[in-house]
Motif scaffolding. Sequence first.
Motif, PDB file in Angstrom:
ATOM      1  N   ASN A 119       0.822  -1.219   0.000  1.00 33.87           N
ATOM      2  CA  ASN A 119       0.000   0.000   0.000  1.00 33.87           C
ATOM      3  C   ASN A 119       0.852   1.263   0.000  1.00 33.87           C
ATOM      4  OD1 ASN A 119      -2.304  -1.593  -0.015  1.00 33.87           O
ATOM      5  ND2 ASN A 119      -2.528  -1.551   2.212  1.00 33.87           N
ATOM      6  N   ILE A 120       2.007   1.168  -0.629  1.00 34.77           N
ATOM      7  CA  ILE A 120       2.952   2.276  -0.764  1.00 34.77           C
ATOM      8  C   ILE A 120       3.533   2.256  -2.176  1.00 34.77           C
ATOM      9  CG2 ILE A 120       5.253   3.104  -0.097  1.00 34.77           C
ATOM     10  CD1 ILE A 120       3.321   3.874   2.029  1.00 34.77           C
ATOM     11  N   ALA A 121       3.553   3.414  -2.829  1.00 30.21           N
ATOM     12  CA  ALA A 121       4.240   3.569  -4.110  1.00 30.21           C
ATOM     13  C   ALA A 121       5.519   4.364  -3.869  1.00 30.21           C
ATOM     14  CB  ALA A 121       3.350   4.297  -5.118  1.00 30.21           C
ATOM     15  N   ILE A 122       6.640   3.919  -4.442  1.00 34.42           N
ATOM     16  CA  ILE A 122       7.917   4.598  -4.275  1.00 34.42           C
ATOM     17  C   ILE A 122       8.217   5.411  -5.539  1.00 34.42           C
ATOM     18  CG2 ILE A 122      10.362   4.365  -3.730  1.00 34.42           C
ATOM     19  CD1 ILE A 122       8.596   3.287  -1.543  1.00 34.42           C
ATOM     20  N   LEU A 123       8.460   6.689  -5.352  1.00 32.10           N
ATOM     21  CA  LEU A 123       8.827   7.579  -6.449  1.00 32.10           C
ATOM     22  C   LEU A 123      10.203   8.162  -6.178  1.00 32.10           C
ATOM     23  CD1 LEU A 123       5.511   9.622  -6.900  1.00 32.10           C
ATOM     24  CD2 LEU A 123       6.116   7.403  -7.896  1.00 32.10           C
ATOM     25  N   ARG A 124      10.925   8.471  -7.264  1.00 33.49           N
ATOM     26  CA  ARG A 124      12.248   9.079  -7.126  1.00 33.49           C
ATOM     27  C   ARG A 124      12.280  10.406  -7.863  1.00 33.49           C
ATOM     28  NH1 ARG A 124      17.350   5.747  -9.165  1.00 33.49           N
ATOM     29  NH2 ARG A 124      16.233   5.973 -11.145  1.00 33.49           N
ATOM     30  N   ARG A 125      12.696  11.427  -7.151  1.00 34.74           N
ATOM     31  CA  ARG A 125      12.935  12.739  -7.743  1.00 34.74           C
ATOM     32  C   ARG A 125      14.445  12.948  -7.851  1.00 34.74           C
ATOM     33  NH1 ARG A 125       9.407  17.116  -7.462  1.00 34.74           N
ATOM     34  NH2 ARG A 125      11.107  18.418  -6.701  1.00 34.74           N
ATOM     35  N   THR A 126      14.852  13.670  -8.887  1.00 34.81           N
ATOM     36  CA  THR A 126      16.277  13.943  -9.058  1.00 34.81           C
ATOM     37  C   THR A 126      16.661  15.331  -8.569  1.00 34.81           C
ATOM     38  OG1 THR A 126      15.854  14.635 -11.339  1.00 34.81           O
ATOM     39  CG2 THR A 126      16.512  12.338 -10.977  1.00 34.81           C
ATOM     40  N   GLN A 180      15.647  12.642  -3.970  1.00 41.66           N
ATOM     41  CA  GLN A 180      14.891  12.122  -2.824  1.00 41.66           C
ATOM     42  C   GLN A 180      13.950  11.012  -3.292  1.00 41.66           C
ATOM     43  OE1 GLN A 180      11.571  15.698  -3.058  1.00 41.66           O
ATOM     44  NE2 GLN A 180      12.920  15.609  -1.319  1.00 41.66           N
ATOM     45  N   LEU A 181      13.668  10.115  -2.366  1.00 43.18           N
ATOM     46  CA  LEU A 181      12.655   9.083  -2.582  1.00 43.18           C
ATOM     47  C   LEU A 181      11.419   9.459  -1.764  1.00 43.18           C
ATOM     48  CD1 LEU A 181      14.742   5.777  -2.274  1.00 43.18           C
ATOM     49  CD2 LEU A 181      14.003   6.914  -4.370  1.00 43.18           C
ATOM     50  N   LEU A 182      10.252   9.253  -2.363  1.00 43.63           N
ATOM     51  CA  LEU A 182       8.989   9.513  -1.681  1.00 43.63           C
ATOM     52  C   LEU A 182       8.198   8.212  -1.606  1.00 43.63           C
ATOM     53  CD1 LEU A 182       7.831  12.809  -3.453  1.00 43.63           C
ATOM     54  CD2 LEU A 182       9.135  12.590  -1.331  1.00 43.63           C
ATOM     55  N   ALA A 183       7.668   7.902  -0.445  1.00 45.07           N
ATOM     56  CA  ALA A 183       6.817   6.724  -0.239  1.00 45.07           C
ATOM     57  C   ALA A 183       5.386   7.219  -0.088  1.00 45.07           C
ATOM     58  CB  ALA A 183       7.272   5.951   0.999  1.00 45.07           C
ATOM     59  N   VAL A 184       4.594   7.076  -1.150  1.00 51.24           N
ATOM     60  CA  VAL A 184       3.261   7.669  -1.205  1.00 51.24           C
ATOM     61  C   VAL A 184       2.215   6.604  -0.857  1.00 51.24           C
ATOM     62  CG1 VAL A 184       1.652   9.010  -2.597  1.00 51.24           C
ATOM     63  CG2 VAL A 184       4.116   9.181  -3.039  1.00 51.24           C
ATOM     64  N   PRO A 185       1.344   6.869   0.108  1.00 47.36           N
ATOM     65  CA  PRO A 185       0.400   5.841   0.565  1.00 47.36           C
ATOM     66  C   PRO A 185      -0.874   5.772  -0.277  1.00 47.36           C
ATOM     67  CG  PRO A 185       0.130   7.811   1.900  1.00 47.36           C
ATOM     68  CD  PRO A 185       1.251   8.102   0.927  1.00 47.36           C
ATOM     69  N   TYR A 186      -1.491   4.605  -0.258  1.00 47.94           N
ATOM     70  CA  TYR A 186      -2.800   4.409  -0.878  1.00 47.94           C
ATOM     71  C   TYR A 186      -3.487   3.229  -0.196  1.00 47.94           C
ATOM     72  CZ  TYR A 186      -0.378   0.747  -3.580  1.00 47.94           C
ATOM     73  OH  TYR A 186       0.357  -0.355  -3.950  1.00 47.94           O
ATOM     74  N   ASP A 187      -4.717   2.946  -0.582  1.00 45.81           N
ATOM     75  CA  ASP A 187      -5.536   1.855  -0.013  1.00 45.81           C
ATOM     76  C   ASP A 187      -5.698   2.013   1.505  1.00 45.81           C
ATOM     77  OD1 ASP A 187      -5.951   0.765  -2.466  1.00 45.81           O
ATOM     78  OD2 ASP A 187      -5.082  -1.205  -2.001  1.00 45.81           O
ATOM     79  N   PHE A 188      -6.806   2.634   1.896  1.00 49.50           N
ATOM     80  CA  PHE A 188      -7.047   2.945   3.302  1.00 49.50           C
ATOM     81  C   PHE A 188      -8.238   2.179   3.882  1.00 49.50           C
ATOM     82  CE2 PHE A 188      -5.470   7.088   1.390  1.00 49.50           C
ATOM     83  CZ  PHE A 188      -4.144   6.880   1.755  1.00 49.50           C
ATOM     84  N   ASP A 189      -8.648   1.102   3.223  1.00 51.44           N
ATOM     85  CA  ASP A 189      -9.862   0.413   3.675  1.00 51.44           C
ATOM     86  C   ASP A 189      -9.667  -0.333   4.984  1.00 51.44           C
ATOM     87  OD1 ASP A 189      -8.210  -1.306   1.993  1.00 51.44           O
ATOM     88  OD2 ASP A 189      -9.789  -2.823   2.194  1.00 51.44           O
ATOM     89  N   PHE A 190      -8.427  -0.609   5.382  1.00 57.99           N
ATOM     90  CA  PHE A 190      -8.184  -1.286   6.656  1.00 57.99           C
ATOM     91  C   PHE A 190      -7.991  -0.287   7.804  1.00 57.99           C
ATOM     92  CE2 PHE A 190      -8.131  -5.211   4.566  1.00 57.99           C
ATOM     93  CZ  PHE A 190      -7.953  -6.242   5.478  1.00 57.99           C
TER      94      PHE A 190
END
Length: 343
Positions: free
Chosen positions: A225-232, A236-246
């Motif tokens: 439930n985390i997407a990892i993105l990289r900015r130059t 930096q790396l960003l860990a973006v959350p999703y799926d909050f049904d739990f």
Amino acid sequence: MRPATAVITAIVALFPYYRTLSAQQSPSHLFQDQTPLTLRLEGDLKGLFHDRGEKRTAHPARLRYASAADTGKIDVKLRTRGIFRLKQCAFPPIRIDLPAHKVDDTPFAGQDKLKLATHCLSARLYERNLLREYALYRAFNALTDSSFRVRLAHVTYIDSARTDTTIRYGFLIESDAGLAHRLGAEVYESNNVHDLLTDPAYMTLVAMFEYFIGNSDWSVWARHNIAILRRTQPPQLLAVPYDFDFSGAVNAPYATPPPQVPIHTVRERYYRGYCQPDTILHSVLARFRAAKDSIYAAVRAVPDLPEGDLKGLLNYFDEFYDAIENRGLVQREFVRGCRSAPQ
């Protein structure tokens, strides 16, 4: 605690981060408008929903849409998706694959693959769960532009194999690639990314948001439930959350805490963030305070959210805001209760 002047300096330095990180790219028109779409998906849904193995195939379907005065139809491919909901839901989440170069003059211009969050089961309770989860995405949007955009939709599902029709709310979720483009980043595919390798200010904001909504069902390391993105620029790396049904805020009937977390129900909050300097922690808490009215307004704006559900969400949020004004609780939950870096 660090001196108050240091905290104030950090807040001033970090505050713009949460709103300006994505200023480089303009968002897709699809997610700029929050008016619910009207969608109709027609195809062999029985065949689609039976396709839940590891090697799932694409199923042809016809997507009809209406957005303000814009109407039309598109031939698309559908795939089932998800993990828990794929196994448990009669209406599992869906991925919509759009045809390249055939959506330019539609609300889906610039889109390729879209996630559709569905209502899971036929009981109306589950549609209410979906609206509460949609509200949480909108709440995170109010905190930071570095978040998945969503668009609510009235969806009519027509199963051509059974001449069966179902009408429920659903919502579209911005793709990983779309989010990365908007942030001037790229999807980072490498495995074994640790929380402490990501941007500390943003990671603490994410951990605090998960605590805010009562969600323990996430992991950076496991990419759950985390997407990892990289900015130059800046690197930096960003860990973006999703799926909050739990989360406790949704409080779905099937939701239980992960076994490694020492709580008994999802309504209990548990902070899973790593320890950071007081300057970062207090800048994040300041961001929550500053965004409170925007968060509450976003939740109140959710169409057809029952009054009792709205009150329940806001009361749950009130508990968080009361807690962060209590110095003792802040020390217990986020200073003594944070996770230590591995040795």
